[in-house]
Scaffold this active site. Structure first.
Site, PDB file in Angstrom:
ATOM      1  N   ASP A  37       0.845  -1.198   0.000  1.00 57.90           N
ATOM      2  CA  ASP A  37       0.000   0.000   0.000  1.00 57.90           C
ATOM      3  C   ASP A  37       0.879   1.246   0.000  1.00 57.90           C
ATOM      4  OD1 ASP A  37      -2.006   2.061   0.852  1.00 57.90           O
ATOM      5  OD2 ASP A  37      -3.263   0.303   1.186  1.00 57.90           O
ATOM      6  N   TYR A 151     -14.211   6.551 -13.840  1.00 57.41           N
ATOM      7  CA  TYR A 151     -13.982   5.453 -12.902  1.00 57.41           C
ATOM      8  C   TYR A 151     -14.498   4.136 -13.481  1.00 57.41           C
ATOM      9  CZ  TYR A 151     -14.407   2.530  -8.726  1.00 57.41           C
ATOM     10  OH  TYR A 151     -14.325   1.492  -7.822  1.00 57.41           O
ATOM     11  N   ASN A 180     -22.715  -0.578  -3.577  1.00 59.68           N
ATOM     12  CA  ASN A 180     -22.319   0.560  -2.736  1.00 59.68           C
ATOM     13  C   ASN A 180     -21.831   0.060  -1.373  1.00 59.68           C
ATOM     14  OD1 ASN A 180     -24.047   1.709  -4.883  1.00 59.68           O
ATOM     15  ND2 ASN A 180     -23.663   3.610  -3.781  1.00 59.68           N
TER      16      ASN A 180
END
Length: 321
Positions: A37, A151, A180
């Site tokens: 990360d 996106y 979502n």
């Protein structure tokens, strides 16, 4: 793929969804989990508890999927890869070239490194954004790609690259199209946060809640811990070269979501409705609900956390800070 004694790389493992995947993986008999990360959106506090387990480590000095040599080094000796690193929807809309470099070129870098290092399986985080606005409800995995934002375009590209890499080089992968997602470790402030944190922030600041449109736009909200469990199931499943919806199959209107949050917060905050701005790409998607039958059949995945329970968990997590 059997997880016992395996070494796994979680790209984006300090982020919202990635940190929960790391937590779930530690419940299994894996040998080692390496978190890769760059901490642009991920936070070390999200993985603080996981790092107490000696099987869990951060790749030295973090890691960025645009750094090809470093990415390749991180994959040496790895059995399976979870790829979650990406720029988010509104961020992509504002910075499309960077979105291409991270979401498209970065994904190609991940796939190339997987092939070079003989990775047994990749789980790729895609998005329901590939579908755009619903033509039919619920959306199956055969729903047409009606996306109109950067996106979603980047995720469509990522899916195509996964399929091409599988066909050309034999890389086993599974792609997951999230609905979502909400829950702990989601960004709660800033320009690129989601609708649920925005509503909670307004309530806690004693400010008026502003809803774009008339509030009848409806979506499929799924808790992040359920999403993490689906990732684990996808890695373990024998299936490959397939994409799956990850959702609840339940549709919630934004105005109903707002009323539920007001109830849980015991708030009487005012709610105001206003038109979308012309440059808000979210105006293009007013209806989205995923069919989960394929994921249930192939992966054995079914969500566990109901929306009210999940929202209460999120509120409690926020209250700890």
């Amino acid at each position: 793929m059997e997880l016992k004694n395996k070494r796994l790389l979680v790209i984006g493992g300090a982020g919202f969804i990635g940190s929960h995947i790391v937590k779930e993986l530690l419940k299994t008999s894996v040998q080692e989990i390496i978190i890769y990360d760059n901490f642009t959106r991920g936070k070390k506090e999200f993985i603080e508890e996981s790092l107490k387990d000696p099987r869990c480590n951060i790749y030295p000095n973090g890691g960025d999927i645009r750094d090809i040599d470093i990415l390749n080094d991180a994959m040496q000796g790895i059995d399976g890869v979870f790829h979650l690193a990406a720029m988010w929807l509104l961020h992509c809309n504002d910075f499309p070239r960077t979105a291409f470099e991270v979401n498209v070129q970065g994904t190609f870098n991940v796939l190339e490194a997987c092939v070079k290092n003989n990775i047994q399986k990749l789980v790729f985080s895609s998005s329901a954004s590939v579908y755009g606005d619903a033509v039919e409800v619920p959306m199956t995995e055969n729903h047409p790609f009606n996306n109109k934002n950067f996106y979603g375009a980047s995720k469509i590209s990522g899916e195509a690259l996964c399929r091409a890499t599988s066909d050309r080089f034999g890389l086993d992968y599974v792609g997951l199209r999230y609905m979502n997602v909400y829950g702990p470790n989601q960004a709660q402030t800033g320009a690129y946060t989601g609708v649920i944190p925005i509503m909670l922030n307004k309530i806690e600041a004693n400010e008026q809640i502003i809803i774009n449109g008339d509030g009848t736009q409806a979506y499929d909200f799924i808790h992040v811990s359920d999403v993490a469990k689906c990732n684990i199931l996808a890695m373990q499943a024998k299936t490959k070269d397939e994409f799956y919806n990850v959702g609840t199959g339940k549709q919630t209107k934004i105005k109903d979501l707002c009323q539920l949050i007001l109830k849980l917060k015991e708030s009487n905050s005012d709610v105001c409705y206003q038109p979308y701005s012309d440059n808000d790409s979210r105006r293009l998607v007013q209806n989205r609900i995923g069919c989960g039958e394929k994921a249930l059949h192939d992966l054995g995945f079914k969500y566990q956390i109901q929306l009210e329970e999940g929202l209460q968990q999120l509120i409690e997590w926020r209250d700890k800070d």
